[in-house]
Motif scaffolding. Structure first.
Motif, short mmCIF file in Angstrom:
data_model
loop_
_atom_site.label_atom_id
_atom_site.label_comp_id
_atom_site.label_asym_id
_atom_site.label_seq_id
_atom_site.Cartn_x
_atom_site.Cartn_y
_atom_site.Cartn_z
N GLY A 185 0.85 -1.18 0.00
CA GLY A 185 0.00 0.00 0.00
C GLY A 185 0.89 1.23 0.00
O GLY A 185 1.91 1.27 -0.68
N LEU A 186 0.53 2.23 0.80
CA LEU A 186 1.30 3.47 0.83
C LEU A 186 2.53 3.30 1.71
O LEU A 186 2.43 3.15 2.93
CB LEU A 186 0.44 4.62 1.35
N THR A 195 2.66 12.75 -1.54
CA THR A 195 1.63 12.57 -0.51
C THR A 195 2.20 12.75 0.88
O THR A 195 1.66 13.50 1.70
CB THR A 195 0.99 11.17 -0.62
N THR A 196 3.31 12.09 1.17
CA THR A 196 3.83 12.07 2.54
C THR A 196 4.39 13.42 2.97
O THR A 196 4.45 13.71 4.17
CB THR A 196 4.91 10.99 2.69
N LYS A 200 -1.88 17.75 4.49
CA LYS A 200 -3.30 17.45 4.29
C LYS A 200 -3.49 16.12 3.56
O LYS A 200 -4.35 15.32 3.92
CB LYS A 200 -3.98 18.58 3.52
N ARG A 201 -2.68 15.88 2.55
CA ARG A 201 -2.78 14.62 1.82
C ARG A 201 -2.38 13.45 2.72
O ARG A 201 -3.00 12.39 2.69
CB ARG A 201 -1.87 14.65 0.58
N LEU A 202 -1.32 13.66 3.50
CA LEU A 202 -0.87 12.61 4.40
C LEU A 202 -1.94 12.28 5.43
O LEU A 202 -2.22 11.11 5.70
CB LEU A 202 0.42 13.03 5.10
N ASP A 203 -2.55 13.30 6.00
CA ASP A 203 -3.59 13.08 7.00
C ASP A 203 -4.76 12.31 6.41
O ASP A 203 -5.30 11.39 7.03
CB ASP A 203 -4.07 14.42 7.56
N ALA A 204 -5.15 12.68 5.18
CA ALA A 204 -6.26 11.98 4.52
C ALA A 204 -5.90 10.52 4.26
O ALA A 204 -6.73 9.62 4.43
CB ALA A 204 -6.61 12.68 3.22
N ALA A 205 -4.65 10.28 3.87
CA ALA A 205 -4.21 8.91 3.60
C ALA A 205 -4.18 8.08 4.87
O ALA A 205 -4.62 6.92 4.89
CB ALA A 205 -2.83 8.92 2.95
N LEU A 214 2.08 4.77 7.92
CA LEU A 214 2.55 4.38 6.61
C LEU A 214 3.33 3.08 6.70
O LEU A 214 3.88 2.73 7.75
CB LEU A 214 3.47 5.47 6.03
N GLY A 215 3.40 2.38 5.59
CA GLY A 215 4.29 1.23 5.52
C GLY A 215 5.73 1.71 5.39
O GLY A 215 5.99 2.87 5.06
#
Length: 331
Positions: A185-186, A195-196, A200-205, A214-215
């Protein structure tokens, strides 16, 4: 009392990690090195000392060769330096953003690295793997099982990587070569910084990940070690078995519940709920069609079709007709 052997000891084994100069590939390469293997790495940088300070890239102790895997002629010509190869890990990958993959040149570039090179590297190393009765591990992506908006080439290439893994697992079994796949996955690498590195993108992920983290390349390395070890011999193509079961479920549900082969969203039980129940019930690993059909029966027991299952633009199949279709599909 006899001490049991360390099944993750790769002392004296030879390992090649394509795409092993950074990210997931580097994590896997270093894990094999720590377990005693002689590890070769292919990457695109001119030399091992280049970009030595880049996070997630440690090449000390690894045997590095520059190979641009987008060039199949280069793959065919590169000297291997060995006649026997115990483990081949294919972790090469690239992605283009800002809709570059929607242009033909960008699309072809991503497919060359993420898909075509897998077959080229596999073919180049086949004889060495056969001589060692070795194992190949292909690092694909969870993107093989869902759409990735804005990255059609990445999605298509990872779906293709998954299919190639299944095909080679069967084709090379008679040569004693085990072929398995990992679909991360991510994972936090330079390819996912878009993303990371964006709060905002990280929080959504992270909100979509049950563990809330995260992995890591080390997470993937642990899986690769297992698949390449004697412990991995008990199962063939793990990711393919699971995904084949999920595809069978999708086909059964789609045919049983909708005449047009489409399953809509239900508040009572969305399709994702069916998949989650498969793993919760411990039924996701059956390798045979009979077992998969049993899984499907148990999952759909008590699962009644209703109008909410279908998109508004579709006409739902009546419940009785759906049950009859379900019986016909399973036989």
């Amino acid at each position: 009392m006899t001490t049991p052997p360390d099944l993750l000891d790769f002392s004296g084994r030879r390992v090649l990690v394509v795409g092993g100069s950074s990210g997931i590939g580097n994590g896997i390469a270093r894990a094999f090195l720590a377990r005693g293997a002689r590890v070769h790495v292919w990457g695109t940088r001119p030399g091992a000392a280049d970009d030595a300070n880049e996070p997630g890239s440690q090449l000390d102790g690894l045997h590095y060769t520059q190979v641009d895997v987008a060039d199949t002629a280069r793959i065919a010509a590169v000297p291997l330096g060995f006649d026997r190869l115990d483990v081949l890990v294919q972790a090469q990958g690239t992605v283009l953003y800002d809709r570059q993959e929607c242009e033909t040149a960008g699309f072809e570039r991503v497919l060359a690295v993420n898909r075509t090179s897998l077959m080229a590297c596999a073919a180049r190393c086949h004889a060495a793997l056969k001589a060692a009765v070795g194992a190949m591990v292909v690092v694909s992506s969870a993107a093989a099982f869902h759409s990735t908006r804005g990255n059609p080439a990445y999605n298509a290439s990872k779906t293709g990587a998954f299919g190639l893994t299944r095909a080679l697992a069967e084709a090379w079994a008679s040569d004693g070569i085990r072929v398995n796949g990992i679909a991360p996955g991510l994972v936090e690498t330079k390819l996912t910084r878009i993303t990371t590195a964006h709060p905002k993108r990280l929080d959504a992920a992270l909100r979509r990940i049950p563990l809330g983290r995260l992995g890591t390349p080390q997470d993937m390395a642990h899986v690769a070690l297992f698949l390449a070890s004697p412990m991995g011999k008990v199962r063939k193509d793990i990711s393919a078995v699971k995904a084949a079961m999920l595809r069978l479920l999708h086909d059964i549900v789609a045919r049983a519940l909708h005449p047009h082969g489409s399953v809509g969203v239900s508040q009572e039980m969305p399709f994702a709920g069916l998949v989650n129940r498969a793993f919760q019930m411990g039924l996701a690993d059956g390798p045979t069609a009979v077992h998969k059909a049993t899984v499907a029966r148990q999952l759909l027991r008590g699962y009644q079709p209703s109008g909410s299952l279908f998109p508004a633009c579709r006409r739902p199949t009546p419940a009785r007709a759906a049950r009859e279709k379900f019986k016909a599909v399973l036989g």
